[in-house]
Write a protein that holds these residues in place. Structure first.
Motif, PDB file in Angstrom:
ATOM      1  N   GLU A 175       0.822  -1.204   0.000  1.00  9.21           N
ATOM      2  CA  GLU A 175       0.000   0.000   0.000  1.00  9.21           C
ATOM      3  C   GLU A 175       0.859   1.259   0.000  1.00  9.21           C
ATOM      4  O   GLU A 175       1.810   1.365   0.778  1.00  9.21           O
ATOM      5  CB  GLU A 175      -0.934   0.034   1.212  1.00  9.21           C
ATOM      6  N   VAL A 176       0.510   2.169  -0.904  1.00  8.97           N
ATOM      7  CA  VAL A 176       1.157   3.482  -0.954  1.00  8.97           C
ATOM      8  C   VAL A 176       0.135   4.504  -0.482  1.00  8.97           C
ATOM      9  O   VAL A 176      -0.956   4.619  -1.054  1.00  8.97           O
ATOM     10  CB  VAL A 176       1.630   3.831  -2.381  1.00  8.97           C
ATOM     11  N   ASN A 177       0.484   5.230   0.575  1.00  9.89           N
ATOM     12  CA  ASN A 177      -0.426   6.201   1.167  1.00  9.89           C
ATOM     13  C   ASN A 177      -0.067   7.600   0.680  1.00  9.89           C
ATOM     14  O   ASN A 177       0.991   8.132   1.013  1.00  9.89           O
ATOM     15  CB  ASN A 177      -0.351   6.134   2.693  1.00  9.89           C
ATOM     16  N   PHE A 178      -0.946   8.182  -0.148  1.00  8.60           N
ATOM     17  CA  PHE A 178      -0.733   9.526  -0.671  1.00  8.60           C
ATOM     18  C   PHE A 178      -1.474  10.513   0.225  1.00  8.60           C
ATOM     19  O   PHE A 178      -2.685  10.379   0.446  1.00  8.60           O
ATOM     20  CB  PHE A 178      -1.266   9.642  -2.104  1.00  8.60           C
ATOM     21  N   THR A 179      -0.774  11.512   0.735  1.00  8.10           N
ATOM     22  CA  THR A 179      -1.398  12.548   1.557  1.00  8.10           C
ATOM     23  C   THR A 179      -0.929  13.924   1.111  1.00  8.10           C
ATOM     24  O   THR A 179       0.206  14.088   0.655  1.00  8.10           O
ATOM     25  CB  THR A 179      -1.087  12.363   3.052  1.00  8.10           C
ATOM     26  N   TRP A 180      -1.810  14.896   1.248  1.00  9.65           N
ATOM     27  CA  TRP A 180      -1.516  16.284   0.875  1.00  9.65           C
ATOM     28  C   TRP A 180      -2.438  17.191   1.664  1.00  9.65           C
ATOM     29  O   TRP A 180      -3.403  16.744   2.290  1.00  9.65           O
ATOM     30  CB  TRP A 180      -1.729  16.476  -0.625  1.00  9.65           C
ATOM     31  N   ASN A 181      -2.161  18.485   1.655  1.00 10.38           N
ATOM     32  CA  ASN A 181      -3.076  19.429   2.296  1.00 10.38           C
ATOM     33  C   ASN A 181      -3.042  20.769   1.587  1.00 10.38           C
ATOM     34  O   ASN A 181      -2.098  21.087   0.857  1.00 10.38           O
ATOM     35  CB  ASN A 181      -2.785  19.573   3.797  1.00 10.38           C
ATOM     36  N   PHE A 182      -4.110  21.534   1.819  1.00 13.29           N
ATOM     37  CA  PHE A 182      -4.255  22.878   1.260  1.00 13.29           C
ATOM     38  C   PHE A 182      -4.180  23.928   2.367  1.00 13.29           C
ATOM     39  O   PHE A 182      -4.809  24.978   2.283  1.00 13.29           O
ATOM     40  CB  PHE A 182      -5.600  23.004   0.529  1.00 13.29           C
TER      41      PHE A 182
END
Length: 320
Positions: free
Chosen positions: A241-248
Motif C-alpha cells: 500500500e502506498v499512502n498519498f497525503t496532501w493538504n491545502f
C-alpha cells in the motif's frame, strides 16, 4: 422492507458492539396524535404551523404534505421536533406524520385536510426564497435571485448586504420589484466576501418581515497543495500500500470554500501516460501497484465555488 433492513443492521452492529448499546424502543404500535391544523381547518395567509404530540422513544418525525388538487406529495421531510413551520400557496392539502427511531416506525397519523386561503394582511406571512440556496459558494458575481410570490403582495423589497464580521452593510437595494426574481449584474458585487440577500413583500396596507439567505463569493483559485507522503524517491514493493497525503493549509483566500483534491499518477514525469486519476476531499488516498517502475504524482484543487487551481510540482516514488 425498510423495517427488515433495520433489523439486519441492528443485528450486524450488535455483533460488534453489544446489544445493550443499540436497543431502541419498539414504537410500532404507538400512534402520533396531530394537534394542528386539524381536519377541515381553513388558514388565512401562507404560513402554516404543523404540531403533533410527542411519542416516547421516537427520535424523529416524518411529515408528509399532499396537494389535493394535483394528488402530489409536495413535502416529505424528517424533523426532530414536534413543531414544523412551512410556507404554502393557496390551495387544499392533506398532511400526516409518523414517529421514527433507528429500528422502528409508528403508523402514520390519520390524514387531516386543510385549506390555505390568501389574506390581504401580509404581517405574519412568509416569503419563501427559492434560489440561490442558503450558504451557496460561487465564483459568479452575476446572480439571479428568485422567490415564491404572495398573491396579495403588490411589490417586493430586495436587498443585498455585505457581511464584515458582525457588521452588515447594504450594497444594493430595489424597493419596488414587481416580479418574483431579480438579476444582479457584475458591477454590484465587486469583491470576495460573505453576503446576505433578503426579500420583503408589501402591499398598500401591510408588509412581511425580511426573509434572508447567505451566500459567499469566492473567485480565487485554490493554491497548489503541499505533498506530504510518499517522500520523493521512496521505494515500495508490488502490492504494498502506498499512502498519498496532501493538504491545502497554505490557502490564504478571503473566502475559503471547501476544496476537493484531484490526484493524478503517471508512469512518466510529463504525465502523458496517466495510470490513475482520483478525486476526494480527505487529502488522503491509498493504492497498490502491481507493475514495477518509477511513478510520478501530482494534485490540484477544485473548490466549492467552482475555481480550479494549478497542479503542484510532482512527487516521485518507485515500485520494485
Amino acid at each position: 422492507m425498510r423495517k427488515y433492513v433495520k433489523y439486519i443492521t441492528i443485528a450486524y452492529i450488535g455483533f460488534f458492539i453489544g446489544c445493550d448499546d443499540i436497543i431502541e424502543d419498539d414504537i410500532t404500535n404507538d400512534i402520533v396524535t396531530t394537534v394542528a391544523p386539524q381536519d377541515m381547518t381553513q388558514i388565512e395567509g401562507n404560513s402554516v404551523q404543523f404540531r403533533w404530540n410527542q411519542i416516547d422513544g421516537a427520535d424523529e418525525y416524518r411529515i408528509q404534505i399532499n396537494n389535493q388538487s394535483s394528488n402530489a406529495i409536495i413535502l416529505d421531510s424528517l424533523v426532530n421536533t414536534t413543531l414544523f413551520n412551512y410556507a404554502m400557496n393557496p390551495g387544499t392539502y392533506q398532511w400526516r406524520v409518523r414517529g421514527e427511531n433507528f429500528a422502528y416506525d409508528t403508523a402514520y397519523s390519520f390524514n387531516s385536510s386543510f385549506s390555505v386561503i390568501s389574506s390581504i394582511d401580509l404581517s405574519g406571512q412568509t416569503v419563501l426564497l427559492n434560489s440561490p440556496l442558503n450558504n451557496l459558494y460561487t465564483n459568479d458575481v452575476a446572480i439571479t435571485f428568485s422567490w415564491e410570490g404572495i398573491s396579495t403582495a403588490t411589490f417586493y423589497k430586495f436587498q443585498i448586504l455585505r457581511v464584515d464580521g458582525s457588521e452588515e452593510t447594504v450594497i444594493f437595494e430595489d424597493q419596488n420589484v414587481v416580479d418574483t426574481s431579480i438579476t444582479i449584474g457584475n458591477t454590484i458585487i465587486t469583491e470576495d466576501a460573505e453576503y446576505i440577500w433578503q426579500v420583503s413583500a408589501e402591499n398598500d396596507t401591510s408588509f412581511t418581515d425580511y426573509f434572508r439567505r447567505t451566500f459567499f463569493i469566492d473567485t480565487q483559485n485554490p493554491v497548489s497543495p503541499s505533498l506530504i507522503t510518499p517522500a520523493v524517491g521512496q521505494n515500495f514493493t508490488t502490492s504494498q500500500e502506498v499512502n498519498f497525503t496532501w493538504n491545502f493549509n497554505n490557502d490564504t483566500g478571503t473566502i475559503q470554500s471547501g476544496i476537493i483534491g484531484t490526484i493524478q499518477i503517471a508512469s512518466d514525469e510529463n504525465f502523458s501516460n496517466i495510470v490513475l486519476s482520483e478525486s476526494n476531499a480527505t487529502g488522503n488516498f491509498i493504492n497498490t501497484f502491481d507493475t514495477t517502475g518509477a511513478y510520478y504524482w501530482r494534485v490540484r484543487g477544485v473548490d466549492e465555488a467552482g475555481n480550479t487551481g494549478d497542479y503542484n510540482a510532482s512527487g516521485q516514488f518507485n515500485v520494485n
